[in-house]
Design an enzyme around this catalytic site. Structure first.
Site, PDB file in Angstrom:
ATOM      1  N   GLY A  94     -70.424 -20.199 -10.046  1.00  8.24           N
ATOM      2  CA  GLY A  94     -70.391 -19.359 -11.234  1.00  8.24           C
ATOM      3  C   GLY A  94     -69.419 -19.794 -12.309  1.00  8.24           C
ATOM      4  CD  GLN A  95     -65.064 -24.152 -13.315  1.00  7.69           C
ATOM      5  OE1 GLN A  95     -65.265 -24.751 -12.254  1.00  7.69           O
ATOM      6  NE2 GLN A  95     -64.045 -24.439 -14.105  1.00  7.69           N
ATOM      7  CG  HIS A 101     -61.088 -19.376 -15.768  1.00  8.30           C
ATOM      8  ND1 HIS A 101     -61.712 -20.555 -16.073  1.00  8.30           N
ATOM      9  CD2 HIS A 101     -62.067 -18.540 -15.355  1.00  8.30           C
ATOM     10  CE1 HIS A 101     -63.015 -20.439 -15.871  1.00  8.30           C
ATOM     11  NE2 HIS A 101     -63.251 -19.222 -15.425  1.00  8.30           N
TER      12      HIS A 101
HETATM   13  P1  AMP Z   1     -66.230 -18.351 -15.072  1.00 11.84           P
HETATM   14  O1  AMP Z   1     -67.665 -17.910 -15.162  1.00 11.84           O
HETATM   15  O2  AMP Z   1     -65.598 -18.146 -13.737  1.00 11.84           O
HETATM   16  O3  AMP Z   1     -66.030 -19.753 -15.609  1.00 11.84           O
HETATM   17  O4  AMP Z   1     -65.445 -17.379 -16.039  1.00 11.84           O
HETATM   18  C1  AMP Z   1     -65.420 -17.558 -17.423  1.00 11.84           C
HETATM   19  C2  AMP Z   1     -65.006 -16.255 -18.013  1.00 11.84           C
HETATM   20  O5  AMP Z   1     -64.572 -16.476 -19.339  1.00 11.84           O
HETATM   21  C3  AMP Z   1     -66.127 -15.225 -18.095  1.00 11.84           C
HETATM   22  O6  AMP Z   1     -65.768 -14.067 -17.333  1.00 11.84           O
HETATM   23  C4  AMP Z   1     -66.254 -14.937 -19.587  1.00 11.84           C
HETATM   24  O7  AMP Z   1     -66.539 -13.587 -19.851  1.00 11.84           O
HETATM   25  C5  AMP Z   1     -64.898 -15.342 -20.094  1.00 11.84           C
HETATM   26  N1  AMP Z   1     -64.816 -15.758 -21.475  1.00 11.84           N
HETATM   27  C6  AMP Z   1     -65.621 -16.649 -22.108  1.00 11.84           C
HETATM   28  N2  AMP Z   1     -65.225 -16.812 -23.385  1.00 11.84           N
HETATM   29  C7  AMP Z   1     -64.151 -16.010 -23.558  1.00 11.84           C
HETATM   30  C8  AMP Z   1     -63.281 -15.720 -24.671  1.00 11.84           C
HETATM   31  N3  AMP Z   1     -63.453 -16.313 -25.867  1.00 11.84           N
HETATM   32  N4  AMP Z   1     -62.273 -14.837 -24.494  1.00 11.84           N
HETATM   33  C9  AMP Z   1     -62.123 -14.232 -23.300  1.00 11.84           C
HETATM   34  N5  AMP Z   1     -62.876 -14.467 -22.213  1.00 11.84           N
HETATM   35  C10 AMP Z   1     -63.892 -15.333 -22.346  1.00 11.84           C
END
Ligand code: AMP
Length: 115
Positions: A94-95, A101
């Site tokens: 799911g990344q 992060h």
């Molecule tokens: P993942 O899917 O584990 O890579 O998590 C990426 C996360 O980043 C997701 O939960 C998104 O909602 C979050 N995300 C993407 N763009 C932003 C942004 N500009 N500000 C805050 N969160 C974000």
């Protein structure tokens, strides 16, 4: 810094974010698509694409993400009830943003195993 990385741009202040924590090595901000009442993302200032790219010299940086997580949880009042600190690695898990992060999720009951 990776010039085409969304989270590097947040670290650099080029893209706005709701920043809730900063240290020498880590930054945390609220997830734009929160999955729980508390949903923060803790990232290293250093660009590291995935868990697979973590090097031995990154140990202190990685540790600092967990220091940030516990401080965010305490500040949010979820430390005692419980919360989850989880990092997805690659698309299959799911990344979607390729700058590591730690998701810090809490404020509701969290089921296990995750989907
Ligand atoms: P993942 O899917 O584990 O890579 O998590 C990426 C996360 O980043 C997701 O939960 C998104 O909602 C979050 N995300 C993407 N763009 C932003 C942004 N500009 N500000 C805050 N969160 C974000």
């Amino acid at each position: 810094m990776s010039s085409d990385c969304l989270f590097c741009k947040i670290v650099a202040g080029e893209i706005p974010a709701d920043v809730i924590y900063e240290s020498d090595t880590a930054v945390a901000f609220r997830d734009i698509n929160a999955q729980a009442p508390t949903h923060a993302l803790v990232i290293p200032r250093k660009h590291i694409s995935t868990i697979n790219d973590i090097e031995p010299e990154d140990q202190a940086v990685i540790g600092s993400l967990y220091i940030a997580a516990k401080e965010i949880a305490a500040e949010a009042g979820i430390a005692d009830d419980g919360y989850r600190a989880v990092m997805n690695c690659n698309e299959g898990a799911g990344q979607s943003v390729f700058h590591i992060h730690l998701h810090v999720l809490g404020g509701r009951t969290l089921s296990w195993p995750p989907g």
